[in-house]
Design an enzyme around this catalytic site. Structure first.
Site, PDB file in Angstrom:
ATOM      1  N   LYS A  47      66.901  66.598 101.089  1.00  0.00           N
ATOM      2  CA  LYS A  47      65.628  65.954 101.432  1.00  0.00           C
ATOM      3  C   LYS A  47      64.990  65.350 100.191  1.00  0.00           C
ATOM      4  CE  LYS A  47      63.226  68.165 104.703  1.00  0.00           C
ATOM      5  NZ  LYS A  47      62.468  69.360 105.136  1.00  0.00           N
ATOM      6  N   ARG A 117      57.660  71.427 101.668  1.00  0.00           N
ATOM      7  CA  ARG A 117      58.853  71.309 102.520  1.00  0.00           C
ATOM      8  C   ARG A 117      60.073  71.873 101.811  1.00  0.00           C
ATOM      9  NH1 ARG A 117      59.153  64.938 103.623  1.00  0.00           N
ATOM     10  NH2 ARG A 117      60.129  65.618 105.571  1.00  0.00           N
ATOM     11  N   GLY A 126      67.155  78.458 109.611  1.00  0.00           N
ATOM     12  CA  GLY A 126      66.757  79.694 108.953  1.00  0.00           C
ATOM     13  C   GLY A 126      66.000  79.460 107.669  1.00  0.00           C
ATOM     14  N   MET A 128      62.853  77.898 105.435  1.00  0.00           N
ATOM     15  CA  MET A 128      61.443  77.928 105.787  1.00  0.00           C
ATOM     16  C   MET A 128      60.966  76.619 106.384  1.00  0.00           C
ATOM     17  SD  MET A 128      58.142  78.912 103.577  1.00  0.00           S
ATOM     18  CE  MET A 128      57.622  77.231 103.419  1.00  0.00           C
ATOM     19  N   HIS A 479      66.020  69.445 119.779  1.00  0.00           N
ATOM     20  CA  HIS A 479      67.074  70.382 119.367  1.00  0.00           C
ATOM     21  C   HIS A 479      68.255  70.315 120.342  1.00  0.00           C
ATOM     22  CE1 HIS A 479      68.953  74.448 119.281  1.00  0.00           C
ATOM     23  NE2 HIS A 479      68.875  74.244 117.981  1.00  0.00           N
ATOM     24  N   SER A 807     114.985  67.828 114.595  1.00  0.00           N
ATOM     25  CA  SER A 807     113.613  67.900 115.102  1.00  0.00           C
ATOM     26  C   SER A 807     113.181  69.349 114.993  1.00  0.00           C
ATOM     27  CB  SER A 807     113.562  67.420 116.555  1.00  0.00           C
ATOM     28  OG  SER A 807     112.255  67.584 117.053  1.00  0.00           O
ATOM     29  N   CYS A 875     108.635  68.511 117.028  1.00  0.00           N
ATOM     30  CA  CYS A 875     108.265  68.383 118.427  1.00  0.00           C
ATOM     31  C   CYS A 875     107.577  69.611 118.974  1.00  0.00           C
ATOM     32  CB  CYS A 875     109.479  68.040 119.278  1.00  0.00           C
ATOM     33  SG  CYS A 875     110.710  69.360 119.304  1.00  0.00           S
TER      34      CYS A 875
HETATM   35  P1  ADP Z   1      62.199  69.634 108.956  1.00  0.00           P
HETATM   36  O1  ADP Z   1      63.214  69.815 107.905  1.00  0.00           O
HETATM   37  O2  ADP Z   1      62.048  70.778 109.875  1.00  0.00           O
HETATM   38  O3  ADP Z   1      62.312  68.308 109.637  1.00  0.00           O
HETATM   39  P2  ADP Z   1      60.135  68.435 107.420  1.00  0.00           P
HETATM   40  O4  ADP Z   1      59.830  68.879 106.035  1.00  0.00           O
HETATM   41  O5  ADP Z   1      60.911  67.201 107.534  1.00  0.00           O
HETATM   42  O6  ADP Z   1      60.802  69.626 108.184  1.00  0.00           O
HETATM   43  O7  ADP Z   1      58.714  68.292 108.073  1.00  0.00           O
HETATM   44  C1  ADP Z   1      58.353  68.572 109.379  1.00  0.00           C
HETATM   45  C2  ADP Z   1      57.492  67.467 109.926  1.00  0.00           C
HETATM   46  O8  ADP Z   1      56.342  67.231 109.119  1.00  0.00           O
HETATM   47  C3  ADP Z   1      58.217  66.146 109.987  1.00  0.00           C
HETATM   48  O9  ADP Z   1      57.847  65.481 111.153  1.00  0.00           O
HETATM   49  C4  ADP Z   1      57.716  65.420 108.776  1.00  0.00           C
HETATM   50  O10 ADP Z   1      57.775  64.034 108.936  1.00  0.00           O
HETATM   51  C5  ADP Z   1      56.285  65.900 108.693  1.00  0.00           C
HETATM   52  N1  ADP Z   1      55.781  65.839 107.317  1.00  0.00           N
HETATM   53  C6  ADP Z   1      56.285  66.487 106.261  1.00  0.00           C
HETATM   54  N2  ADP Z   1      55.589  66.182 105.147  1.00  0.00           N
HETATM   55  C7  ADP Z   1      54.637  65.319 105.527  1.00  0.00           C
HETATM   56  C8  ADP Z   1      53.612  64.627 104.818  1.00  0.00           C
HETATM   57  N3  ADP Z   1      53.466  64.760 103.519  1.00  0.00           N
HETATM   58  N4  ADP Z   1      52.809  63.814 105.527  1.00  0.00           N
HETATM   59  C9  ADP Z   1      52.969  63.682 106.860  1.00  0.00           C
HETATM   60  N5  ADP Z   1      53.904  64.306 107.571  1.00  0.00           N
HETATM   61  C10 ADP Z   1      54.737  65.116 106.921  1.00  0.00           C
HETATM   62 MG    MG Z   2      62.530  66.626 108.781  1.00  0.00          MG
END
Ligand code: ADP
Ligand code: MG
Ligand code: MG
Length: 918
Positions: A47, A117, A126, A128, A479, A807, A875
């Protein structure tokens, strides 16, 4: 990854190690990782790496920073202590973010709120969950209300308490959700958007109470404390139970660590012209080149995937905000070009401005994978090799998968429609939870459709066991949709007409149709339709133009030939349509098993005198000749390997036990007969059965798999194999006269000593020559043998003096090499062996490289040094297994032969093997 680890060690000794990278410092990160982009992904997580990369590309990404995976590893190693200087670096970096935004953390006039994030190198369940709106507190809220109004502020505030409480402190989410639900009822509204500022205010107060009740403290008012604790929680979640178990299962190393991204908030819930969504740069079901996704106006973060509100398709955005849509389309294309792959993106629109929050390679169906790969080659984005490499051999399987029978569908009762998120047909009985689905499917062998309101990671075992998945909520990126697509399970989601009653174990469709758990449903995942009852399915035509093109490229790349195992002309035709370049195995005994031929075969086996036997063989000859003619015609121009009779003879006779029982019954019955003719008839029958019984007993062996079969039969009953050879050559001559280009190859099975081959082959070649003389026409042919006994492999040099081709019969070769009976072992100790790690793979599914593979290597080398142009193939069932195909490629075999349905898979797998070799 090795680079990452090396530099980590190196840098550990430095006191001022860099742990924190601003999104605009990706060049520094890449330099540190020796220029490797994989390295950056290890350091910053998937990410974080992509957020930084997008920033470098000029894509609008809210500013932020990434705390590296090295910091996480150091934190965990030190017993949950931030490494020296890390937090100070975060605070320094935040200042840069503040400057860029003109805002400050905790500032009352211009407060900066951030999200926290998690993001490891590989995304995994799993880890956070994200906490949004960090930095909010009572004082900030009070001032902010003056500028943006209370509704937005309380919506934000309650969210951070809920997310921080749930994710960092472990407060159960249901408690928070129950409060919202109650407030919704009290306010008399159906959806969250209809809630007033006061409603959110009440909720915020109650959330604070809940927080306190569960944690024995007040919700932290210090923004930096919120940030610090969220960061720590992300680090700790790396070793959470579920994350750990997932890594074990997926083979992801435990020492990668996760990064933390701290990012400026943008608000999709600030007004009615704000919104948030997720979209793929191409259609993830079909691969069509169009944006595909869902969005919600006036919403934040996870609202889209959570399925609490009905989302709008991304095409609506084009109507509602054409400028934003155009911008998004442009960005999607830019990212596709950059990553040379279809992208899955998160976006937020904040007061008319578009922000991208995440991008990654999108999950897609097999159908989409193939189409996108082909389209991207034609767009000049990727090479043919890359397209071929991208599609996994198993994905080809999808094109050969069943769909609902079109005729049956016309008559069927369509009960609902939903989103067609994963194609194919699924027919099964309804199960309302994952455990039931798994139990019914695995223990009771039933076909199951798993039906849920929506699915969660805890449901995956049930989804895997089910034939298909049906949900009442959720969108294309839910999901359920993602998992179904990933595992090739047909799925229909977001079927709002469904009302599930999980306690009453039934669902209601529309007004009055009730379906109880255990009743049949049929899903059309290709179109998103749900049918009542159990519909028949059909295997689709294999003529998807994209697949054909991709396989054509695979053919250009691969070096191995791909042949097919086919016993009947119709199988040969199918094999050829699928691209087979020859028949590697025609099992002649299958022709004997057909009902109308069995009595003749039995007569042949039963006969005590050569004259009787000849009569039976004469009857069989034209039948076999007919079969072979069909094969030669279907394979005009291509080689056809016909294997002479292989199984022990008693397989053609009734079972010994049954005969004994029959005879006993017959004798009892005879005692009750009175008329002479009745008794005569019964006695005659007894005599016949008695004869049978004697013959069966004589043929019965303790170990039939190691008994009179294969070449041994031909040596024992030479007339039998002679008749087969006659049939082959009469058919070949006849077809040849008609202008068919025939290439018969006669294969003698199960030899262990060259003398067996010499004896049989000499007699048979003489017969072949005789037929050709009679017919007055010559056809090109080969005589060869199977290599399926270790002794044959070890003496391949001698054998190749006689045989023109080999074969590998790897089923028998595996049995005899391991000394394991396949039929008994696979249900018994072999499973245990795999569970205990004694054997990494089932050797009957994938060639055992060191044992069986080694024997093959010896046989190829010795065989080819005795006969340079020796044709060598395989085969056994391994011929359709990608791992085994790679072994065959490396052994320089001429071809692999597999069942017609696996031919396309083998073509691709052979290309992969060639690419891996380069
Ligand atoms: P996941 O890995 O579960 O997708 P994310 O970190 O991507 O978790 O975030 C979950 C949600 O929050 C997503 O929809 C993401 O776009 C939104 N989000 C995360 N950070 C921001 C931010 N700084 N501003 C607005 N939305 C955010
Ligand atoms: Mg995401
Ligand atoms: Mg065999």
């Amino acid at each position: 990854m090795t680079i990452a680890m090396a530099s980590e060690k190196e840098l550990k000794t430095e006191s001022n190690q860099k742990y924190v990278y601003l999104f605009n410092e990706v060049d520094q990160a890449q330099e540190k990782m020796g220029g490797s982009w994989e390295g950056v992904r290890s350091l910053l997580g998937g990410k974080g790496a992509n957020l930084a990369d997008m920033t470098r590309l000029g894509v609008p990404v809210p500013p932020g920073l990434t705390v590296s995976t090295e910091a996480c590893n150091a934190y965990l190693e030190a017993g949950e202590q931030f490494p020296d200087g890390m937090w100070e670096q975060v605070l320094e970096a935040i200042k840069d973010v503040e400057k860029a935004m003109g805002k400050k953390i905790g500032d009352l006039q211009k407060p900066l709120l951030v999200s926290c994030r998690s993001g490891a190198k590989f995304s995994m369940p799993g880890m956070m969950d994200t906490v949004l709106n960090i930095g909010m507190n009572d004082a900030v809220a009070e001032e902010m209300i003056k500028r943006t109004g209370p509704k937005f502020v309380y919506d934000i505030y309650r969210r951070v308490i809920q997310m921080f409480g749930g994710v960092v402190m472990g407060v159960p989410d249901e408690v928070f959700e129950a409060v919202i639900e109650a407030q919704r009822k009290a306010a008399g509204v159906k959806s969250d958007t209809e809630m007033s500022a006061d409603d959110w205010k009440v909720i915020t107060e109650q959330f604070k109470q809940i927080y306190k009740t569960y944690t024995n403290e007040d919700f932290p008012q210090d923004p930096l404390e919120q940030m610090k604790r969220a960061t720590e929680a992300v680090f700790k979640s790396w070793n959470g139970k579920r994350a750990f178990a997932y890594r074990d299962a997926a083979g992801i190393p435990h020492d990668l660590g996760t990064a933390v991204n701290i990012q400026t908030m943008v608000y999709g819930n600030i007004s009615d012209d704000a919104g948030t969504g997720v979209a793929m740069s191409r259609n993830a079901s079909t691969g069509e080149k169009e944006l595909e996704g869902d969005f919600l106006m006036n919403a934040q973060g996870e609202d889209v995937v959570a399925g609490i509100r009905i989302t709008q398709p991304i095409s609506d955005l084009q109507k509602e905000m054409p400028n934003i849509y155009a911008q998004f389309e442009e960005i999607a294309q830019k990212l596709e070009k950059h990553y040379r792959n279809m992208q899955d993106m998160e976006f937020t629109i904040d007061r008319g401005k578009l922000w991208i929050l995440q991008t990654r390679d999108g999950k897609r169906t097999a159908q989409a994978e193939v189409r996108i790969a082909v389209d991207q080659v034609e767009e000049g984005l990727i090479s043919k090799e890359e397209a071929v490499r991208r599609v996994k051999p198993e994905q080809v399987d999808f094109f050969l998968h069943p769909q609902l029978d079109g005729e049956a569908v016309k008559e069927a009762t369509q009960i609902a429609t939903g989103l067609n998120v994963s194609p194919g047909a699924a027919v099964g009985i309804v199960a309302f939870d994952a455990d039931t689905a798994e139990k019914w499917a695995k223990e009771e062998g039933k076909k199951v459709i798993m039906v849920r309101p929506e699915t969660k990671p805890d449901d995956v075992h049930g989804m895997l066991a089910a034939e298909g998945i049906l949900t009442s909520k959720g969108g294309r990126t839910s999901h359920a949709a993602l998992v179904a697509r990933q595992f090739g399970k047909p799925a229909v989601v977001g079927v709002s007409e469904l009302e599930l009653d999980l306690i009453g174990r039934k669902m209601t469709v529309g007004e009055d149709l009730e379906i109880y758990e255990g009743e049949w449903l049929s899903l059309d995942g290709t179109q998103g339709i749900v049918y009542l009852g159990q519909l028949p399915t059909v295997v689709p035509d294999f003529k998807n133009p994209y697949l054909l093109k991709l396989l054509g490229w695979a053919d250009e790349i691969r070096e191995l030939g791909v042949w097919a195992n086919a016993d009947y002309p119709r199988d040969a035709e199918r094999a050829r349509e699928y691209g087979a370049q020859g028949i590697g195995l025609c099992r002649t005994e299958h022709m004997f098993f057909e009902a109308e031929r069995m009595p003749i075969v039995q007569k042949m086996i039963m006969s005590k005198h050569a004259v009787d036997r000849k009569e039976a063989l004469d009857q069989l000859l034209p039948l076999q000749r007919g079969d072979f003619e069909g094969l030669f015609r279907a394979m005009d121009g291509l080689p056809v390997i016909i294997r002479l009779i292989d199984p022990p003879l008693h397989e053609f006779l009734p079972s010994f036990e049954e005969l004994v029982q029959d005879l006993a019954d017959l004798k009892v019955r005879t005692q009750h007969y009175h008329t002479l003719s009745e008794i005569d008839a019964a006695l005659a029958e007894i005599r016949v059965k008695q004869d049978y019984l004697e013959r069966v007993e004589a043929l019965r062996e303790m170990n039939p798999m190691l008994g009179t079969r294969g070449v041994r039969l031909g040596i024992l009953i030479p007339e039998l194999t002679k008749m087969q050879v006659r049939a082959i050559f009469e058919a070949a001559c006849k077809c040849s006269k008609e202008g068919v280009d025939v290439h018969p190859e006669v294969m003698i099975p199960l030899i262990s000593h060259v003398n067996e081959l010499k004896t049989q082959q000499a007699a048979l070649e003489a017969e072949a020559k005789a037929v050709m003389e009679e017919q007055g026409i010559e056809v090109t042919y080969k005589f060869g043998t199977m290599i399926e006994i270790p002794r044959a492999a070890l003496t391949a040099g001698e054998i190749a003096e006689v045989a023109q081709f080999f074969s590998f019969g790897t089923n028998d070769l595996t049995q005899t090499t391991f000394g394991i009976s396949r039929d008994d072992a696979e249900s018994g100790f072999l499973m245990e062996y795999q569970q205990k790690g004694i054997l990494a793979d089932n050797p009957f599914a994938s060639i055992d490289p060191n044992g069986v593979g080694r024997l093959m290597e010896i046989a190829v080398a010795d065989g080819r040094s005795a006969r340079k142009d020796l044709e060598v193939g395989i085969c056994g069932e391994h011929g359709g297994d990608p791992k085994s195909i790679a072994i065959c490629h490396n052994l320089n075999l001429n071809y692999v032969s597999c069942s017609p349905f696996r031919v396309p898979i083998a073509r691709l797998a052979a290309a992969h093997a060639a690419l891996a070799d380069k």
